[in-house]
Every structure is written in structure tokens, then in C-alpha cells.
Scaffold this motif. Structure first.
Motif: not given
Length: 109
Positions: A18-40
Motif C-alpha cells: 500500500i506504500g504507507h507506514e503502519v503504526r500501532i496507536l497508543s491506547d489514549n489515541m483510540v476513540n469511540g468510533r474505533l472501539i465500535a468498529a473493533a467490537r463489530a
């Protein structure tokens, strides 16, 4: 240059596909939208994730809707459950997202 399986967690890795860097987000960067997507992504309703995290469903709903900022221990409980089920929160090319590593079929219970 290390291969993907040699890159330490939390570091940057280049993905030639994909030609992009991939970085693991720190826990404090995870928002509600990402939590909902992860749950789904793991196929759970709010009630299931709330039960696994030991919180009320409404607390989770408020987190996912970014209605209020949860206490650190509650936030960490939710993230721990998601991470135990293979979810990793990432940034790719400046956009936040998530991936799920392979887990055994009995991990979905």
C-alpha cells in the motif's frame, strides 16, 4: 531491513503493497468510533463486550459515542478485551483504523 515479523510492536513498518507506514496507536489515541468498529469486527453486540469488560452496556455506548470520557480503568478494561481477541488499532497513511490478527475459533466465546 527487518521483515514484518521482525518489526517490534509499536514501531513503524513500511508496507510495500500500500506504500504507507503502519503504526500501532497508543491506547489514549483510540476513540469511540474505533472501539465500535473493533467490537463489530469481532462480531459482538455492545452487551457482549460490556460483559467481557465488566462494565455496563450504557457505559460502553457512551464510550463509543464519545459522549463522555471514561475512567482510565474502564477504558483499559475494554481495550484489553479487544486486544485479547486479536484487535490492533493502527494508523496507516495518516488514517486511523484497526486490524485483527488470527485467533483460534474458541477465542470468540
Amino acid at each position: 531491513m527487518p521483515t514484518d515479523d521482525q518489526t517490534p510492536s509499536g514501531s513503524r513498518a513500511s508496507d510495500s503493497t500500500i506504500g504507507h507506514e503502519v503504526r500501532i496507536l497508543s491506547d489514549n489515541m483510540v476513540n469511540g468510533r474505533l472501539i465500535a468498529a473493533a467490537r463489530a469486527l469481532i462480531g459482538w453486540e455492545q452487551q457482549e463486550l460490556a460483559e467481557h469488560a465488566g462494565i455496563k452496556r450504557q457505559t460502553l455506548a457512551d464510550m463509543e459515542g464519545d459522549v463522555r470520557k471514561p475512567q482510565a480503568r474502564i477504558r483499559q478494561a475494554v481495550l484489553n478485551v479487544l486486544q485479547l481477541h486479536g484487535v490492533r488499532f493502527v494508523e496507516v497513511g495518516g488514517a486511523d483504523g484497526l486490524i485483527r490478527s488470527k485467533v483460534s475459533s474458541d477465542d470468540n466465546a
